[in-house]
Structures are given as C-alpha cells and as structure tokens.
Write an enzyme that holds these catalytic residues in place. Structure first.
Site, mmCIF file in Angstrom:
data_model
loop_
_atom_site.group_PDB
_atom_site.id
_atom_site.type_symbol
_atom_site.label_atom_id
_atom_site.label_comp_id
_atom_site.label_asym_id
_atom_site.label_seq_id
_atom_site.Cartn_x
_atom_site.Cartn_y
_atom_site.Cartn_z
ATOM 1 N N GLY A 1 1.035 -1.440 -0.201
ATOM 2 C CA GLY A 1 0.303 0.396 0.514
ATOM 3 C C GLY A 1 0.806 1.210 0.019
ATOM 4 C CD GLU B 1 1.797 0.447 7.702
ATOM 5 O OE1 GLU B 1 2.331 0.196 6.540
ATOM 6 O OE2 GLU B 1 1.952 -0.621 8.351
ATOM 7 C CG ASP B 2 -0.930 1.391 3.647
ATOM 8 O OD1 ASP B 2 -0.303 1.013 4.726
ATOM 9 O OD2 ASP B 2 -1.021 0.028 2.729
ATOM 10 C CG ASP C 1 -7.509 -0.079 11.155
ATOM 11 O OD1 ASP C 1 -7.861 0.366 12.099
ATOM 12 O OD2 ASP C 1 -7.712 -0.890 10.691
ATOM 13 C CE LYS D 1 -9.216 3.085 8.002
ATOM 14 N NZ LYS D 1 -9.853 1.159 8.301
ATOM 15 C CG PHE E 1 -12.255 -0.440 3.489
ATOM 16 C CD1 PHE E 1 -11.438 -1.055 4.484
ATOM 17 C CD2 PHE E 1 -12.060 -0.464 2.502
ATOM 18 C CE1 PHE E 1 -10.158 -1.873 3.075
ATOM 19 C CE2 PHE E 1 -10.943 -1.756 1.978
ATOM 20 C CZ PHE E 1 -10.055 -1.946 2.623
ATOM 21 C CB VAL E 2 -9.937 5.140 2.764
ATOM 22 C CG1 VAL E 2 -10.774 6.152 3.830
ATOM 23 C CG2 VAL E 2 -8.382 4.481 3.314
ATOM 24 C CG ASP F 1 -6.231 -3.083 -2.124
ATOM 25 O OD1 ASP F 1 -5.470 -3.268 -0.688
ATOM 26 O OD2 ASP F 1 -6.115 -4.752 -2.412
ATOM 27 N NE ARG G 1 -2.292 -2.936 -4.396
ATOM 28 C CZ ARG G 1 -2.400 -2.739 -3.467
ATOM 29 N NH1 ARG G 1 -2.163 -1.810 -2.325
ATOM 30 N NH2 ARG G 1 -3.064 -4.406 -2.706
HETATM 31 P P1 5GP Z 1 -3.240 -2.289 11.610
HETATM 32 O O1 5GP Z 1 -1.430 -3.838 10.921
HETATM 33 O O2 5GP Z 1 -2.388 -1.105 11.911
HETATM 34 O O3 5GP Z 1 -4.801 -2.776 12.044
HETATM 35 O O4 5GP Z 1 -3.083 -2.479 9.921
HETATM 36 C C1 5GP Z 1 -2.424 -1.659 8.816
HETATM 37 C C2 5GP Z 1 -2.785 -1.956 7.588
HETATM 38 O O5 5GP Z 1 -4.225 -3.095 7.237
HETATM 39 C C3 5GP Z 1 -2.354 -0.721 5.916
HETATM 40 O O6 5GP Z 1 -1.051 -1.353 6.334
HETATM 41 C C4 5GP Z 1 -3.727 -1.197 5.247
HETATM 42 O O7 5GP Z 1 -2.894 -2.321 4.000
HETATM 43 C C5 5GP Z 1 -4.863 -2.025 5.875
HETATM 44 N N1 5GP Z 1 -5.229 -1.168 5.838
HETATM 45 C C6 5GP Z 1 -6.027 -0.876 7.177
HETATM 46 N N2 5GP Z 1 -6.589 -0.059 7.216
HETATM 47 C C7 5GP Z 1 -7.529 0.233 5.888
HETATM 48 C C8 5GP Z 1 -8.195 0.525 5.122
HETATM 49 O O8 5GP Z 1 -8.672 1.558 5.793
HETATM 50 N N3 5GP Z 1 -7.828 0.054 4.486
HETATM 51 C C9 5GP Z 1 -7.509 0.087 3.224
HETATM 52 N N4 5GP Z 1 -7.018 -0.784 1.556
HETATM 53 N N5 5GP Z 1 -6.628 -0.794 3.689
HETATM 54 C C10 5GP Z 1 -6.327 -1.164 5.383
#
Ligand code: 5GP
Length: 186
Positions: free
Chosen positions: A55, A109-110, A113, A141, A162-163, A169, A175
């Site tokens: 991402g 990092e993209d 969450d 988030k 969700f974005v 994606d 993407r």
């Molecule tokens: P975490 O490990 O912080 O819970 O999640 C991070 C990963 O979850 C991100 O790198 C991404 O790949 C995915 N992710 C979390 N929220 C979203 C969202 O709203 N949209 C998308 N496309 N991916 C998300």
C-alpha cells in the site's frame, strides 16, 4: 453492477461505493509538507527510507521526491494474521536488502489502523541497532491505540472508515486513484 466506475466525487469498486475524502491536490500539498519536515531533520544524515509494501508504494514514491537531500530507499513486504489479534503475528514475505545497523531509518507506512503491523516491524528494526528510527504514516485511524506505536509524522488523521486510493486498494482495485476515497457505508 460493473466492478469499477468513477464519476466526479464517487468511485464504485466491486460492491462498494466510495466518496472523495482528500483530493489529489490536498494529498500532494500534505506530502510536500512532510517531505520538507523530514528534510529539515534528516537532510545531513542520508537516511534509509523503508517502505512497507504494497500500500505505501505510491506515498513512498512521492515522499522521497519531496525529500530534497541525499537518501536511500528499501522495501519490505509484511502480512499480518487477522485471526490472531491477541498474539498479533506479523510475517515477513519479502525482507529488506540493506544493512540497518547504524543507519537513520524512516519507516513509511500507508495507514496505521490497529498499529499491529508497525508495532511488530519496529520491534524487529530496533533489534538491528539503527542509529535512529522514526515512522511516517500517510493515514492514521483512531483505533491506532490498540498496539502501542508512536507515529512521528502523520499525513492525515481520518475517521474509522475503510479507505482506498493513493496506493490503498479494495480487493485489488483503487490503488491508482490519485486522491483518497472513503466507504460510503459507515
Ligand atoms: P494495522 O496493522 O495497523 O491494523 O493495519 C495496517 C494495514 O491494514 C495497512 O497497512 C493496510 O494494508 C490495512 N488497512 C487498514 N485500514 C485500511 C483501510 O481503510 N483501507 C485499506 N485499503 N487498507 C487498510
């Protein structure tokens, strides 16, 4: 229903409708600010950017071009097991091809969450004895507090929806959208 339609402020990907959250212009202005802030702090340190795939690839490409000083970039691909939230295992699918010891590392990092991905990856990076370590997330988030991670630079704090777009994606699509879109469903 077609898998992909895009009109004005809306984009339909598979079964979900998304509405515009940040335009291409808003995104690029913020990325330029982040690049300038990083260059001020790391301009004389030749940092190693480490971008988390997939991402973050679009954000990383723009961010390093907004960093007007010498730098290097490497990539890592991680997957996290959603069924193991309590233990939070994160697996490395593609490792970093650069030595980390003594380097000034900036993780890209993209979106943060729960923070699980970043939390476990930072633990690994710390064990490699870098000179310094900081993190940049394009989006964050509110649920980011589940795992304790400090994000030093954040592009935008967003609601818990969700974005897609700008590298992110939904089941493979979205993407390539230059702006950011959020799900129309809460
Ligand atoms: P975490 O490990 O912080 O819970 O999640 C991070 C990963 O979850 C991100 O790198 C991404 O790949 C995915 N992710 C979390 N929220 C979203 C969202 O709203 N949209 C998308 N496309 N991916 C998300």
């Amino acid at each position: 229903m077609p898998a992909y339609t895009h009109s004005g402020d809306h984009v339909q990907l598979h079964d979900l409708l998304f509405v515009s959250l940040f335009s291409e212009a808003q995104v690029s202005a913020r990325v330029r600010e982040l690049g300038a802030a990083l260059a001020q702090r790391y301009g004389d340190k030749q940092p190693l950017f480490v971008s988390i795939l997939s991402g973050a690839f679009v954000f990383a490409a723009d961010l390093i071009r907004a960093f007007h000083a010498p730098c290097e970039i490497s990539f890592v691909k991680l997957t996290s097991y959603s069924g193991m939230q309590s233990t939070g295992a994160v697996q490395t699918v593609m490792g970093i091809d650069a030595a980390l010891e003594g380097r000034h590392i900036i993780v890209i990092e993209d979106i943060v969450d729960t923070g699980r991905t970043l939390h476990f990856f930072l633990e690994y990076l710390r064990s490699q004895q870098p000179a310094s370590l900081c993190t940049v997330a394009f989006l964050r988030k509110p649920s980011a507090a589940v795992f304790p991670v400090e994000v030093d630079y954040v592009g935008f704090d967003i609601p818990d929806r969700f974005v897609v777009g700008y590298g992110l994606d939904y089941n493979g699509l979205g993407r390539n959208l230059p702006g950011v879109y959020q799900s129309a469903e809460p």
